[in-house]
Each structure stands twice: as structure tokens, then as C-alpha cells.
Design a protein around this motif. Structure first.
Motif, PDB file in Angstrom:
ATOM      1  N   TYR A 135       2.106  10.832  -1.707  1.00 18.01           N
ATOM      2  CA  TYR A 135       0.486  10.967  -1.448  1.00 18.01           C
ATOM      3  C   TYR A 135       0.271  12.649  -1.086  1.00 18.01           C
ATOM      4  N   LYS A 141       2.339   4.676  -0.392  1.00 21.39           N
ATOM      5  CA  LYS A 141       1.833   5.995  -0.407  1.00 21.39           C
ATOM      6  C   LYS A 141       2.715   6.944  -1.051  1.00 21.39           C
ATOM      7  N   ASP A 176       0.966  -1.088  -0.071  1.00 17.80           N
ATOM      8  CA  ASP A 176      -0.131   0.123  -0.136  1.00 17.80           C
ATOM      9  C   ASP A 176       0.880   1.207   0.070  1.00 17.80           C
ATOM     10  N   THR A 187      -2.394   5.473  -6.983  1.00 20.25           N
ATOM     11  CA  THR A 187      -2.100   4.407  -6.093  1.00 20.25           C
ATOM     12  C   THR A 187      -1.336   3.358  -6.982  1.00 20.25           C
ATOM     13  N   ARG A 188      -0.576   2.356  -6.206  1.00 14.28           N
ATOM     14  CA  ARG A 188       0.187   1.357  -6.930  1.00 14.28           C
ATOM     15  C   ARG A 188       0.112   0.248  -6.025  1.00 14.28           C
TER      16      ARG A 188
END
Lengths: 648, 458
Positions: A268, A265, A263, A275-276
Motif C-alpha cells: 500500500y 493491503k 482486504d 487492490t486484491r
């Protein structure tokens, strides 16, 4: 009363016939006795109408089992006693619980109507029709006698589709079936408490496969011939997708993807963030031979120190690994060591500046990485422990970490868990004890050694191509102008990048002594942040616990706000940084030191303004990124292979 | 609307009779324009359209308060009851599990209540004695059975089964998680992971985000639509709220997505960017009202998930809630029976706001009132005349000190004003932090004490 119940189709279907224009109504009408029509009938269920959306393509979706369809004694239309399950197995079954006098238009009449539709449509699908059986089972054995259902059987019979009408000998025989199929049925009474002959029930129709397993449940809102046909075709075709944790559409992960937080970020703060995210189910493990890896000398690292009373063995390492990822090792079964030391997050937690423990209890400091923890002389940020074997009991017993109430609680719990049976005995020749739990966990942690980085290949291995020129320049700054190596030390043949000593950077001092700013920047979405009044945050903030660092151990005022110098291997993987997790990137860390830390009492004399320019800062960061070990992937994948202990 | 009069025991009408004769209980599963939310219940279950007899309050245990553990608190709410406005029953379940949401099975026999921390699910029989729920099953292996899903949140009735939103996972305690299905009997069926970039499962990523987070779930059966929203993982929802707001890393771990699914196949279809933690979802009831609302906790907006003129699902922000820069933190919402009104609670300012949503594309605030120093849940009777409020959001997110008011309050809404009817101080009563409310009524049942399968399964 019973004399009027001369046929199975129900009274209220007359009402349906008046209100439904589709052909099935005509078919039903001929079977109807006279019946009163409710003055204000409820809206008709979808099953009476055309579906308002395109039904699913058969075979493109799964119908996971809801468990076995129950058995019970029933009576068929020839007045024979047979087990219900004798009608399962050879065909796909649609089982409906109904009764003949039902006047709820969206109850039994709906089930009948949809079965009639299915009967008609299956007649045009002989391949499928021969694989299907419809069953209407009465839950009114008093009135729906074998004679009544025999009549219904004759009326509904069709050469194309096998439709059985069934009843039971008694309510006593019926009740277990109703319970097993979660079919609540209540006899209705009028104002005077007299039985009305009606039943309160929730219509359920069940789809049962050839193995006798329930594969779908339809109630009034979803009982529709189109959906049922799609489900029948899905099961009949055998083309139902095999249940898989990762879909066929999943993309293959690169090695880099496997080694980063799933997850991620990064970026961000920017409005352009994308998102990846990685699917949890792609977190596939691959066990490694940790013992062999630990025994091998790793470039750039000193020999692995192993205490004489706890030599490494495979069994100990495996047991320690199992303990490390076991969430049952906490008071309420929610917290393992790995909840703060997450493998793909550098064996720390990238998702929080300072950790929390069970029930979300505040932990004051950043979860340190356990890469190369075997080489540390002192453990924890304040250095209060000196051996891994002892250290592991700190988090296990801390009220704000894993909160086990005692050593005995942990040991007894492990002794009672079936999946630990014999494991301590195999590894140590004796059962779980305070000592062996510590030794097992320490054995696993001791193997998480990581070196042979690009830097090592260059610096110790003379491979000039191993690192970039920028990284080399960064190293020169690290050991020169920037002075980092005064605390993050190197040897002639190996480097841990720590002097194993305690220093104050001023961050702890600031946390304790500085006045809080009036506003706090709070990011609420990618690219969106607000400056929020601290008083507002104060409404929902528990008092922040004090943190005086090494002083808490030594009680020496000179040691206030000092923390252990962390090693820097794999530092690119272990954000956020510093004992309080206050920096999210390496660049922020370098800029902090470049500014000379936080002036104040106990600031280490080695920390001073460095006067680095942006290029030099970039070079230092490039160097730090060259310290990622070559075996990280093997260690992370091995960690993924460990079972996560949860209550079974 | 007819007044509810509880018939003498033994002569109570069944649900179907009530439907046909008294209009007290709306039939299950049949989309109908006049049927209403009763606090936004699953369309597959019967709804109480008359007077509720009880409110079940799923309550978090609080350290230092009473027995400190989670409990189901039953409050009498029928004005004809001598116990009106009083706690008539409490049932402690052991531990502080981060009691959060609860809901009924489609037959409304059982109330499922989840714990976000321990991932336990407590199943209460509310049928045998509606005024005295019984704990008949505790699901303790949700995480293991589901393949690592942590934090069972929304318990939502689908035909013969419950679909449960997870909030986290057992690998990193972050936000990537799944939908999990159980049978009404409490047996695990399947796990449906939220779409992520590496495995969109055939869904279309319409914007920049596919975070894999989850929060609430609602169905719009006539459109074969399932909608999910996204919150945050265990690490954040268990963390002290003030600590989290000051932690830039933690603040990056919030959901920014809404996902639309094929209701029948449980396959994700579209992932929408809805930045700032979209939480509760409420779908409209009208036959032609093809839309659902959600509100974003951090960015304080009302979002509309709607079918466009081509029938394609879209998502767009349609209104602000208060001053978003002050982070009022919208939490629970409640849609009215005719899709004209939406109550929106905001935790930080303790307010409930009423929006006119007659035009769903342009909600307009028409009323607001401060309920307390903090407020979280709102549950409405189906006619919208009675609104119940509770105070607790999450154990470590609730306000501290004097502002930590913990209450259940009933208000009457006359179309212009909310007027308080009763309030129960859950700390003075030594109960804990009241969270979700669900309604019980004798009209739902025929009054039988017949046993149920779950009663034997414990």
C-alpha cells in the motif's frame, strides 16, 4: 360540487394536454371536464416525457420483495364489495392511489397518464397485457362514489388491458389501506380553514406480483412507462436473477486467497498498489472435526496439554466456537473475541498496531495470535494469566475490550439467548456459569493448534525438498549467528519457538521514555504520505496510556518493559509484529534485531547488533515464512462456518 | 422568495398547496432546475424552500456530559418563534451508538438516524408534532438482517424505501461493506455488496482499486445514476484519531474509490480511483448539469464525477482544499441551489470554505471563515442564506481538551460574509456532541395528527 365530478380523469390533465405533445394527451383530453390551469405550473414529471436514459434490460436484474400488499374492503365499479386482494394473484398488478379532482399535474394526473401509456403499449404486447392489471383506487370515497368510478371504468375500458377503478365505502374503510400502503393523505384547507376538496399526498404506484408481494414503488420522479414495462417483463418472464450473495461474475478464489486478509493491503505504501479485495460473501465456511485434529499428534508440536478438569469434547468445542464469534458477548453487542482475533488474519488483527475495544476504547497492545495458545504457560503479553479457562474472562470484563459489567451479566445474558438454550447443559451437564463459559471458550481455543509446517517436514521429517535452500540458511542463522533461538527455542522433537519467558527488546522502553519526534509520517493514500506536525496530531490524540510490561504484574523494576516471547509458528500470517504492533513486515522485525534493539535500561543482554547482511536478513525471513502450518486452511474455513452472533 | 408565515393551527396549508400557492415547499421527485438542495436532500422528497421551523440535531452522547447517551435535539429556528435559537426538545435513545447521520423518508414523515457503532437505526415520527419528535421504532437487527453489514451511515430516501450505506462488516470490522435497502416501514429488503476484485458484479474497474468500501450515496434520477463513495471500517472510525494517525497499518485501511451504479437495478457499473477517502457526495440540480462532487478527507481534494461528451461517467480531481500536506480533513460539503457554490468544511482547521463551482471543472475558493476549533457538518437553507454548523466528527476523532468545542451555530450569508446569529454550546447544555442537522417545517404537513404505521410497529 360533487355534480361537477362527473368523470375520473382530473381537471389538471387539461394543463398537461396543453403542454405535452405526446399522443397520450389527446387520449386524456377527451375525458376532461373544464378546469382552471395553474398560472405557474411546476415542471412536468419524467413520466410525461421520453426517458432520458436507456431503460434496463428486462430479466437482468432483481426486484426484491418489499413485503405483502395489504388487503382491505373496497368497492368495484359495479358497486360490489370485494376484498382488494381478490384482485391480486392471477396477474401482475399496478396499484395507484388517486382521486378524481386532483389538480396536481405531477400527482394523480401523472398516474393516469402513465396508465394510459401502459394501456396503449400493452395493447401491442398481448402476451404481457394478459398478465397485467391496472388498478386506480380512490382515496376520496366521499366524492368518488361507485357511480363516478363506474363512469371512469367505462371511459378507460379497453379489451386489451384490464384496468379497474375502485373506491371504498367510507374514510373509515379507506384509512387502514392508506396506512398499510404508507400513503399519507391530508385534506387541504384554504386560508379560512375550509376544505378545498384537494388532498395533499405523495403519489405512489405499487407493482405487486402474483404472490401478492410489493416488488417496486414508483413516485413522481420515477413513474415512467418504460421503467414499469421493464419491471413487468422482468416479473412476467420469470427470468429475474435468483437472489445470490455472490454474483455470477465472481471469480473463484485460490487457496491462498482464502487464507489471506480479504482486504489485503500489501504494498500500500507504493503508488503502484492495486487492490486484491475478496468479496465478503465469498468467505464460505467448511466445518472441520476440531476434536479429531486436536487428538492427533501434529508434526513439530509437543503433545497437546489438556487440563484434567476440562477434557475436550465436541460439544464443548462447538459451544466455545459459537461463543468466540458471538458479538453479543459484549456490553453493547458489537464485540466478539474474533473482532480482534480474526481467522484469516492469523487469528490476530492485521488492521491495527494495537487493538481497540468497544466504543473504540484504546487497548495498549497488539492482539496476539491464538494459534497454538494451548501450549503457552503464561497468557497475555505480560503473562498475567496462566490458564485459558481463566484468561477468557480478562477481555470479557475489561472496560476497554468487551466491557461486560460483571460475570453474572454475561452468564445471565447467555441464559436468556434462545440460540444457547440447552447447549451448556449438553456440553457440561449444567447451565452456563463462570466456569463453563471459560471452559467452553478455552476448549475451542485449545484446538487452534497448527504445526506440520514446511519447516517441520524438513527439520523433523527429514524431507530435504520441503523448504528452500535459503530457508535452510535462514534456520542456520536463526540458531547460530543471529541467536534468535536463544529465546525462540526449539526442542529435539518439537518446537514452539518460545522460551515462555519475558524479555525487553527496548521497544517498550522507547515508547515510555523517548521524546516523540516533531513530525509523524502519515500515509493518506497509496504512494502519498505527509510528515505531519505532532502538535496537530496531539489535538486529536487522547493521552497515550503507559505500558510497563511484565513489571505491572511483578512490581519488580527489573521487569520493566519485558514481554512474553511469542511463538513463531504461522508468524507470516500474524502481522503487525511485536507487543506494540510497531513493525508491519518480518523484514522490519529482523532489521530491528539486527540493529541491536533499542539500547536503554532493562534491554535484554541477549539483544545485540547482529551484523547480518541483506542476504542473511532475507534468509531469516524465508525461514520464518516456512513456519506456516499445514492445517491453517482447515482452521480458517472452520472458523468461517461459525455463526456470528448478532442481535436478531 | 416569499416570507414564511405560519398559518393558524387548523388552517395550515398542505404541502401541495404550499407548492402551488406559496412556493414554500418544492415538490418531490421531479427534477427541476430551480429546486435546490436544502442541505442536499434526496430529490425524491419535498424540500423546505422557505423558513425552517426546527433543526433536528442527531447528537452523540459523551461520557461525563448529561445523561451520556445519544439523543435527538430539536432547536427552534424560526425567528418568529419565542424559542428561536433555543433547544425545545431532547429525546434520549439509550446508549452511545456513535450517532452519525440521519435523513427523512421520501414522504418526510419519519427521520431515520443511525448509529455507526451498534448499527441501530432509530426512527422518529417528525410529522405528528414537528417540534416534538417521537421515537417510534428502533431497528436493532440491521447487522443480522443485512447479512453482516455494520455501521449504517447515510439514510437516503428512494421511492417508498430507504437506501442505507454501511461502513463495515461483522467479520473483520474492516471497510468491506454494502448498500442496504429497507422499506419506509422499517422492513429489510436487500443487501447490495460493494464491488470487490473477486466479485466486481459486472462493474468495470477503471483503475487500480476496487476496495469494496462505502460511505455516502446520492442519486441523479434523470441520469439513472447512483453514486457511492468510500471511507473506512469500524476499527478506524471508532479508534482514537491520534492513535490511528500514528498507526501505519490503520492508515492503509481507507477507501480510495467511487462507484457509479444503475439507480433502477442497483447494479454497480464503474469503480473509479478516488484516493484518500472520498466522503460526502453532492449532485448538481441543473437539468443539464450531469455531475456530482465529492471531497477526499485525507488527500484534501474536490473531485468531480461527471458525464463526458460521450455520456460516459468519469472522475477527476478538480481542486485542492487548503494545504493538503497539513491534512485539513475536509468533511461535510453543501452545494447551492443553482450549482454555483460549494461550501466545504474542514475539521482540523475548523474552517468553512466557499468554492465557486460555476465551472465545475475548475472550482475556485472565494471565501473562508473559521467557525470554531473544530467543525464538521454544514446544512444550508435552500436559498443559501442560512448556514448551520455543528462541531462533532466522531466520538473518538473529535479534538481533545480545550479544542473540544461542541456547538450548533447559525450564520447568515449575505453573499459576502457569514454573520453568526446564534450559538448553542452542547456541552454547557449537557447534551453531547452535535452531528447531523435536518430541517423541519410545519409547511411540510397539513397539521393532522393522524397515526402512522411505524407508530404501531415499535
Amino acid at each position: 360540487m360533487a355534480a361537477l365530478r362527473n368523470s375520473f380523469p382530473v381537471r389538471a390533465v387539461r394543463a398537461i394536454a396543453r403542454r405535452v405533445s405526446i399522443g397520450l394527451a389527446t387520449a386524456l383530453l377527451v375525458l376532461l371536464p373544464a378546469a382552471p390551469v395553474p398560472a405557474d405550473p411546476p415542471p412536468l414529471a419524467p413520466g410525461y416525457r421520453a426517458l432520458t436514459y436507456v431503460p434496463p434490460q428486462p430479466g437482468t436484474y432483481g426486484l426484491p420483495s418489499l413485503g405483502p400488499a395489504a388487503d382491505g374492503p373496497i368497492v368495484d365499479s359495479a358497486d360490489r364489495d370485494v376484498p382488494l386482494r381478490s384482485l391480486f394473484g392471477d396477474r401482475l398488478v399496478l396499484l395507484s392511489f388517486i382521486y378524481s379532482s386532483c389538480n396536481d399535474v405531477n400527482g394523480c394526473p401523472l398516474a393516469m397518464a402513465v396508465f394510459h401509456q401502459l394501456q396503449a403499449r400493452l395493447a401491442a404486447m398481448p402476451g404481457l397485457a394478459g398478465q397485467v392489471r391496472l388498478i386506480s383506487l380512490s382515496f376520496d370515497p366521499e366524492h368518488d362514489t361507485p357511480e363516478v368510478i363506474a363512469r371512469a371504468q367505462r371511459d378507460a375500458s379497453s379489451p386489451a388491458v384490464d384496468w379497474r377503478f375502485l373506491t371504498t365505502r367510507s374514510e373509515a374503510a379507506l384509512q387502514p389501506l392508506l396506512t398499510a400502503y404508507q400513503q399519507p393523505v391530508e385534506k387541504e384547507r384554504d386560508e379560512q380553514g375550509r376544505l378545498t376538496g384537494q388532498f395533499s399526498h405523495l403519489l405512489r404506484v405499487l407493482l405487486i406480483d402474483r404472490q401478492g408481494d410489493i416488488r417496486n414503488v414508483y413516485t413522481a420522479g420515477v413513474l415512467h412507462a418504460d421503467l414499469i414495462l421493464a419491471d413487468l417483463q422482468t416479473l412476467a418472464s420469470g427470468s429475474e436473477p435468483v437472489p445470490a450473495s455472490v454474483s455470477a461474475a465472481a471469480s473463484a478464489l485460490s487457496a491462498a486467497d482464502r487464507l489471506r486478509a480479504g482486504d489485503d493491503k500489501t504494498g500500500y505504501a507504493d503508488a503502484g498498489y492495486r487492490t486484491r479485495s475478496v468479496a465478503m460473501e465469498q468467505r464460505h465456511g467448511k466445518p472441520a472435526d476440531l476434536l479429531a485434529m486436536a487428538r492427533k499428534r501434529v508434526a513439530g508440536l509437543p503433545p497437546l496439554p489438556v487440563p484434567a478438569d476440562n477434557p475436550l469434547t465436541r460439544d464443548k468445542i462447538l459451544l466455545g466456537r459459537k461463543l468466540f464469534y458471538d458479538r453479543r458477548l459484549s456490553l453493547n453487542n458489537t464485540f466478539s473475541c474474533a473482532m480482534c482475533h480474526i481467522p484469516e488474519q492469523g487469528f490476530t488483527s492485521q488492521e491495527q498496531a494495537t487493538a481497540i475495544g468497544i466504543e473504540g476504547r484504546t487497548v495498549r497492545r497488539n492482539a496476539p495470535t491464538i494459534y497454538n495458545v494451548a501450549f503457552l504457560d503464561r497468557l497475555f503479553h505480560d503473562g498475567r494469566e496462566s490458564t485459558l479457562e481463566n484468561q477468557v474472562w480478562g477481555p470479557l470484563l475489561a472496560q476497554n475490550e468487551m466491557a461486560n459489567p460483571s460475570v453474572g451479566f454475561v452468564v445471565d445474558k447467555l441464559k436468556g439467548l434462545p440460540d444457547y438454550r440447552g447447549l451448556f447443559e449438553k456440553a457440561f451437564g449444567r447451565p452456563a456459569t463462570m466456569e463453563t463459559v471459560g471452559q467452553a471458550l478455552a476448549s475451542y481455543e485449545r484446538t487452534l493448534i497448527s504445526g506440520a509446517s514446511a519447516f517441520d517436514r524438513w527439520h523433523y521429517g527429514q524431507d530435504e525438498a520441503a523448504v528452500s535452500a535459503e530457508a535452510k540458511r535462514g534456520f542456520a542463522l536463526f540458531t547460530g549467528k543471529a541467536g534468535c533461538a536463544q529465546c525462540h527455542t526449539l526442542g529435539s522433537t518439537s518446537a514452539l519457538f518460545t522460551d515462555q519467558q519475558f524479555h525487553s527488546t527496548g521497544l517498550g522502553y522507547r515508547d515510555s521514555m523517548a521524546r516523540e519526534p516533531e513530525t509523524q509520517r502519515v500515509q493518506v493514500a497509496p504512494g502519498v504520505a505527509f510528515d505531519v506536525d505532532r502538535s496537530l496530531i496531539g489535538q486529536v490524540a487522547a493521552p497515550k496510556p503507559a505500558d510497563l510490561g511484565r513489571y505491572e504484574i511483578t512490581q519488580n523494576p527489573a521487569d520493566r518493559w519485558q514481554y512474553r516471547t511469542p511463538g513463531l509458528r504461522n508468524v507470516a500470517l500474524t502481522a503487525p509484529y511485536m507487543h506494540n504492533g510497531s513493525f508491519g513486515t518480518l523484514e522490519e522485525v529482523v532489521r530491528f534485531y539486527n540493529a541491536g534493539g533499542v539500547p536503554g535500561e532493562t534491554l535484554d543482554a541477549l539483544i545485540r547488533p547482529l551484523e547480518l547482511d541483506d542476504d542473511e536478513i532475507g534468509a531469516l525471513v524465508a525461514f520464518l515464512k516456512s513456519l506456516t502450518g499445514s492445517n491453517v486452511e482447515a482452521l480458517v474455513l472452520d472458523a468461517y462456518a461459525a455463526p456470528v452472533g448478532d442481535p436478531q | 422568495m416569499k416570507d414564511y408565515k405560519m398559518p393558524p393551527r387548523g388552517t395550515r396549508r398542505s404541502a401541495v398547496n404550499a407548492l402551488a400557492l406559496a412556493g414554500l415547499v418544492a415538490g418531490a421527485g421531479v427534477p427541476a432546475s430551480s429546486y435546490a438542495d436544502e442541505t442536499c436532500a434526496s430529490p425524491y422528497m419535498k424540500k423546505i424552500t422557505g423558513q425552517e421551523d426546527y433543526v433536528y440535531v442527531w447528537t452523540l452522547g459523551a461520557e461525563g456530559i448529561g445523561d451520556e447517551q445519544d439523543k435527538l435535539v430539536t432547536v427552534a429556528t424560526n425567528p418568529k418563534s419565542p424559542s428561536y435559537g433555543k433547544v425545545v426538545h431532547t429525546l434520549s435513545v439509550g446508549g452511545r451508538n456513535e450517532a452519525h447521520h440521519s435523513d427523512f423518508t421520501d414522504d418526510r414523515q419519519f427521520l431515520w438516524a443511525g448509529g455507526l457503532d451498534t448499527s441501530k437505526i432509530f426512527v422518529f415520527d417528525v410529522r405528528s408534532e414537528p417540534g416534538k419528535p417521537k421515537l417510534v421504532k428502533t431497528i436493532t437487527d440491521f447487522v443480522a438482517k443485512s447479512g453482516g453489514v455494520v455501521g449504517p451511515h447515510t439514510m437516503y430516501a428512494l421511492p417508498g424505501r430507504m437506501i442505507i450505506t454501511g461502513l463495515s462488516n461483522n467479520k473483520d470490522h474492516g471497510g468491506r461493506t454494502a448498500l442496504v435497502e429497507y422499506t419506509n416501514a422499517g422492513e429489510y429488503i436487500a443487501t447490495h455488496w460493494m464491488p470487490t476484485d473477486s466479485d466486481l458484479q459486472g462493474a468495470l474497474k477503471t483503475g487500480k482499486y476496487a476496495d469494496g468500501y462505502n460511505y455516502d450515496v446520492r442519486a441523479l434520477p434523470r441520469k439513472n445514476l447512483l453514486v457511492t463513495s468510500s471511507f473506512t471500517g469500524w476499527t478506524n472510525y471508532m479508534m482514537d484519531f491520534g492513535k490511528m494517525l500514528a498507526d501505519p497499518e490503520a492508515m492503509k485501511r481507507f477507501g480510495n474509490t467511487v462507484v457509479t451504479w444503475d439507480l433502477h437495478t442497483k447494479q454497480p457499473k464503474k469503480v473509479f480511483d478516488v484516493p484518500g477517502a472520498p466522503l460526502e457526495i453532492r449532485c448538481a440540480w441543473g437539468e443539464t448539469h450531469d455531475y456530482c462532487f465529492t471531497t477526499t478527507a485525507l488527500t484534501s481534494q474536490i473531485w468531480l464525477i461527471h458525464a463526458d461528451d460521450k455520456g460516459e461517467w468519469q472522475a477527476k480531481a478538480v481542486a485542492d482544499i487548503g494545504d493538503p500536506s497539513k491534512i485539513p480533513l475536509p468533511v461535510d460539503i453543501s452545494i447551492s441551489n443553482d450549482d454555483t457554490r460549494l461550501w466545504v468544511n474542514s475539521f482540523m482547521d475548523g474552517k468553512t470554505r466557499l468554492f465557486d463551482i460555476s465551472n465545475p471543472h475548475k472550482p475556485v475558493q472565494v471565501y473562508e471563515k473559521t467557525i470554531g476549533a473544530q467543525v464538521n457538518m454544514v446544512s444550508s437553507s435552500w436559498d443559501g442564506q442560512r448556514l448551520y454548523y455543528t462541531s462533532s466528527l466522531l466520538a473518538n476523532w473529535d479534538k481533545k481538551g480545550q479544542d473540544n468545542e461542541q456547538f450548533l451555530k447559525l450564520y447568515h450569508w449575505d453573499g459576502k460574509e457569514l454573520k453568526e446569529q446564534f450559538a448553542i454550546d452542547f456541552y454547557k447544555e449537557k447534551l453531547g456532541r452535535p452531528h447531523q442537522m435536518r430541517f423541519g417545517a410545519y409547511a411540510l404537513y397539513a397539521g393532522s395528527n393522524a397515526g402512522a404505521k411505524l407508530a404501531d410497529a415499535r
